[in-house]
Design an enzyme around this catalytic site. Structure first.
Site, mmCIF file in Angstrom:
data_model
loop_
_atom_site.group_PDB
_atom_site.id
_atom_site.type_symbol
_atom_site.label_atom_id
_atom_site.label_comp_id
_atom_site.label_asym_id
_atom_site.label_seq_id
_atom_site.Cartn_x
_atom_site.Cartn_y
_atom_site.Cartn_z
ATOM 1 N NE ARG A 165 -2.783 -0.109 3.488
ATOM 2 C CZ ARG A 165 -4.081 -0.073 3.675
ATOM 3 N NH1 ARG A 165 -4.824 -1.110 3.382
ATOM 4 N NH2 ARG A 165 -4.656 1.000 4.147
ATOM 5 C CB THR A 166 3.397 2.468 2.362
ATOM 6 O OG1 THR A 166 2.514 2.234 3.442
ATOM 7 C CG2 THR A 166 4.142 3.760 2.597
ATOM 8 C CE LYS A 212 22.115 -11.985 -4.109
ATOM 9 N NZ LYS A 212 22.324 -11.040 -5.221
ATOM 10 N NE ARG A 217 6.637 1.077 5.731
ATOM 11 C CZ ARG A 217 5.380 0.696 5.996
ATOM 12 N NH1 ARG A 217 5.150 -0.373 6.704
ATOM 13 N NH2 ARG A 217 4.379 1.411 5.558
ATOM 14 C CG HIS A 223 3.919 5.691 8.442
ATOM 15 N ND1 HIS A 223 4.389 6.287 7.291
ATOM 16 C CD2 HIS A 223 3.127 4.669 8.026
ATOM 17 C CE1 HIS A 223 3.898 5.651 6.244
ATOM 18 N NE2 HIS A 223 3.131 4.661 6.664
#
Lengths: 421, 186, 306
Positions: C55-56, C83, C105, C133
């Site tokens: 969504r974000t 990795k 994020r 946020h």
């Protein structure tokens, strides 16, 4: 080799000419002694650190016994107690003897290994404490530092067991269930930064339990890196009751606060975490009062990649050996008797290191000492430190007091502020 | 572009009723050139083009009783010099309820200079719809075009040096009607 | 203008209002046929996502693309991140690619602050751990302002797992800056100690949802993860839902004009009843739409100028 420390002030007293010969303080002049101009310098008994991480074996990329020894000598230390959380863990006679031998080979400070309390620091099964005590390393302090001996029954047994060889358990006081995922001191700053809190009570509850256990079984207890005002109160009461407990505080807990986490730079991440200004004030007072016996570095070198990352992923710990005395000097000022006691005499007594922390005015005292220039100041440059790692929280700070020279059993390990061998 | 200093000498070119007469003249020209301003929309370019567009509409109504729809067209996001300055706040883009498709759009601005604002306005207009034609009305044309653009209606031509600047103030925004030439005079 | 948006605390009232006003213009422009605007042509926006949040990510991607920026999506799965490449090395790579902005994020609180040390471009926090946020708070504020006409003096209840909520932290900071009166509501185990001292002095705390609801203009429900039950934050979802869930009965206690918000994704039946989520009071779908406009405004204001 013989030395003449010309015009030295022992613990701030009037200047004298101090002769060193055959490893001890000489009562009379020695012909042909190498002259060290000690005008304006203070002689302290060689500092003793009861809490050092040398990382060898296992993390030689962060520190080795040799590089850690250099840092120690440059910081004015003549003895350091190496914590057991190496890889493999120092939980057998073999590993502690290896560390002890590496220390001897480096020859810059006496490296006194600390043995693990439990096998693999796992907190389940007691390690062979007796075998480590009777090994060449002659271990007297046992600690699972990094982890708490959380199981109360196991802690009780360990406290009892080491009485047979006059050992002491050094507890890393942290109730593990109260600090799951903890990243920093639980308080306003942790709430603001969204980092999981490490509550003061997690330390205080363990110290309270352990002083009661030590009292019950009549054993010695040493508390590592006390960090809260509440812990100080628990210790004050226990000592007043006559419990055989000693305690240490780190230089960083005497100076730095949790506000430093605000930029999320993990150089300020340490365990136990930096606390609040009122904790700092209580810890300083406890050092003055003697409720806290020892200033110990908790020198914890970490490789760059373990600190140049996200706060939560970074390893906790700070360098300390080369900055401890200057920090203590900046906090308490030139109270040389206090400094000598908390940084040399008391730690030597707790660790059972007989040749250290001696009276420098007495002929025949082993010549373990350090010379400090209290008038000099210096700027901490991480790249200029002798430690293999760079994780000092004091980068860029101007600190008072330079270590000019250090002598281990009459041999110079540091001269003119540089390692002498 | 270098701006003249705040204390630079200045000269008033138009003020008060002079400016109103100039607006009246443009309104008359629009009526004349568009055969009564039917099928026409006025779009002011923020900031001072917007009250000018409203004034023109009011004058056209007064002269001929015709209601010309008025809107605003912000060009900030279409400017080619965005990165030469600190971020600019956006103005309003509001089309009249009837939109602009198939209509004659007259862009209204206070000063015509390099022509870059008008180019940005044409780009913005293209993303909003398809007018049948686009014209340009300005209060002042100070010359120094950098693009092949000319105005259809000019209130006043003011020859200027590049070191000078033209400052338009309007009652609706600034409290007074005035056109000033700043700097360059000795 | 600010360089980075790492925390709602980076915004003073004037800057926050400018973002909301700009978002309103962006929303007006989004209604038209040609949605693309040329303002960020030639600029590169990297979406650096260490957590799945479609969504974000999509919201930021749509915002950047509508402003004509080039968008590079760099997700933790199927890249060098999995990795074990460090954030710093990734940052240096993005720097070399000429990223003008990095939208990050990350599961670790403070990761955007760390990243800002290693890239020259702007850093936008799209959610970091249990920290903040900020663009969610901006879109929430935008939604409140468009529904209720103002923010100053608005009474907002934020209900649920405030302790672990980045949305709550950013909302408390931003809404207070813009003059709203915030009350955080939840079981004491999920309200951080010293919340007022830590975030903003005017924040009130309540453990009783029923007493707060009639006085609130906005009731914002936070997602509550059922895992918290295992960790003894509350005894059961049933008890949580009874004490702190927004059901029809509680919704009826709300004032006529009051609205219900939720940052999503919702646990229907846990913190919010389905009938409440789907009621006309609910702004949940609007919040998503407003997200694109607000993120356009943020990207434009960070990248649109010199």
């Amino acid at each position: 080799m013989a030395y003449l420390l010309k015009g030295v002030s022992i613990l701030g007293a009037a200047p004298v000419d101090l002769y060193i010969e055959k490893g001890v303080i000489s009562g009379k002049p020695v012909d042909g002694a190498t002259v060290v101009d000690a005008t304006g310098l203070i002689a302290l008994p060689g500092l003793v650190d009861v809490h050092t991480h040398l990382r060898e074996p296992g993390r030689e990329d962060a520190e080795t016994v040799e590089t850690g020894s250099r840092a120690a000598a440059l910081g004015g230390y003549t003895a350091v107690c190496a914590m057991a959380n190496t890889s493999p863990v120092a939980d057998t006679a073999g590993v502690v003897e290896q560390v002890w031998r590496l220390g001897r080979e480096a020859g810059l400070v006496d490296v006194q290994p600390i043995g693990a309390v439990t096998v693999g620091l796992a907190g389940k099964q007691m390690a062979e404490l007796g075998a480590m005590a009777t090994s060449a390393a002659n271990v007297r302090i046992f600690s699972d530092d990094g982890f708490c001996v959380a199981d109360p029954k196991l802690m009780r047994r360990a406290l009892e067991y080491v009485k047979a060889f006059d050992g002491v358990i050094a507890q890393h006081a942290e109730e593990p269930r109260l600090t799951e995922g903890a990243q920093m001191h639980e308080g306003e700053v942790s709430t603001r930064l969204g980092l999981t809190g490490w509550p003061a009570v997690a330390e205080e509850a363990i110290i309270a339990r352990d002083v009661l256990l030590a009292e019950h079984v009549g054993s010695r207890l040493h508390v590592c890196h006390v960090s809260t005002a509440g812990s100080v109160e628990v210790l004050r009461q226990a000592k007043a009751r006559g419990v055989r407990v000693t305690a240490e505080v780190t230089p960083h807990h005497l100076l730095l606060t949790d506000e430093l986490a605000a930029g999320y730079d993990p150089v300020f991440k340490v365990n136990p975490p930096l606390r609040t200004a009122s904790d700092v004030a209580a810890l300083r007072q406890a050092v003055l009062d003697g409720v806290i016996d020892v200033v110990a570095t908790d020198h914890a070198p970490h490789a760059v990649q373990d600190k140049e990352c996200e706060w939560s992923y970074a390893r906790p710990g700070m360098l300390g050996l080369e900055t401890a005395l200057p920090i203590v000097l900046s906090v308490f000022g030139p109270q040389w008797d206090l400094i000598a006691d908390r940084m040399s005499i008391a730690p030597a007594r707790i660790a059972g290191l007989d040749g250290h922390g001696g009276d420098l005015t007495q002929a025949g005292t082993p010549a373990n000492l350090t010379l400090v220039d209290p008038a000099a100041s210096w700027v901490v440059d991480p790249a200029g430190l002798a430690s293999r790692s760079r994780n000092t929280p004091y980068a860029g700070m101007t600190l008072p007091g330079r270590i000019v020279a250090t002598f281990l059993r009459g041999e110079a390990t540091v001269l003119d502020g540089k390692v002498a061998k | 572009m270098a701006q003249p200093r705040a204390d630079a000498p200045s000269k008033i070119i138009l003020e008060g009723s002079d400016l109103s007469r100039v607006v009246d003249r443009i309104a008359h020209q629009i009526l004349e050139k568009t055969s009564g301003a039917t099928g026409t929309v006025l779009l002011g370019i923020p900031t001072r083009g917007v009250p000018l567009a409203h004034r023109l509409a009011a004058r056209i109504h007064a002269f001929e009783g015709v209601d010309v729809p008025v809107g605003s067209l912000d060009i900030t996001l279409y400017r080619d010099d965005l990165r030469l300055q600190a971020t600019r706040a956006l103005g309003k883009t509001e089309l009249p309820p009837g939109g602009i498709d198939g209509l004659r759009v007259i862009l209204v601005d206070d000063v015509l200079f390099s022509g870059r604002s008008v180019r940005a306005a044409l780009d913005a207009l293209k993303d909003l719809g398809r007018p049948s034609s686009v014209q340009l009305a300005v209060l002042v044309d100070r010359g120094h075009r950098q693009l092949p653009i000319r105005a259809d209606y000019v209130g006043k031509n003011i020859p200027t040096a590049l070191s000078e600047s033209v400052k338009v103030t309007l009652t609706e925004i600034d409290g007074a009607d005035e056109v000033k030439l700043i700097g360059g005079l000795q | 203008m600010i360089k980075h948006l790492r925390s709602a605390a980076d915004l003073d009232a004037a800057t926050a209002t400018l973002i909301l006003d700009t978002a309103a213009e962006m929303a007006a422009l989004s209604g038209r046929e040609v949605k693309k605007l040329p303002a960020l042509r030639g600029r590169t926006v990297v979406n650096l996502f260490y957590e799945d949040s479609t969504r974000t990510r999509i919201s930021f991607e749509a915002a950047a693309k509508r402003l004509s920026a080039d968008v590079i999506n760099f997700s933790a799965k199927g890249s060098s991140v999995s990795k074990g490449e460090s954030l710093k090395d990734t940052a240096l790579t993005l720097q070399a690619m000429g990223a003008d902005a990095v939208v990050i994020r990350h599961p670790a609180s403070g990761a955007p602050h760390r990243l800002a040390n290693w890239v020259e471009g702007s850093v936008v926090n799209a959610g970091d751990g249990t920290h903040e946020h900020p663009t969610q708070a901006l879109l929430d504020a935008y939604t409140m302002r468009s529904r209720l006409g103002r923010l100053d003096g608005l009474r907002v209840a934020i209900v649920g797992d405030v302790l672990h909520s980045r949305v709550a932290r950013s909302n408390v900071l931003l809404l207070t800056t813009l003059g709203a009166q915030v009350t955080v509501v939840g079981p004491p185990t999920l309200i951080p100690l010293n919340v007022a001292a830590a975030l903003s002095a005017s924040t009130k705390v309540s453990y009783d949802l029923d007493s707060v609801i009639p006085d609130s203009d906005v009731v914002m429900m936070l997602r509550v993860q059922t895992e918290r039950m295992q960790d003894s934050y509350f005894p059961s979802s049933r008890e949580y839902s009874r004490r702190y869930g927004l059901d029809l009965r509680r919704m009826k206690q709300m004032q006529e004009h009051a609205i219900v918000m939720h940052p999503g994704p919702m646990n229907r039946g846990m913190e919010i009843a389905p009938e409440v989520a789907d009621s006309p009071r609910s702004t949940i779908v609007e919040q998503v739409a407003n997200g694109v406009s607000v993120r356009m405004a943020v990207l434009y204001l960070l990248l649109g100028g010199k």
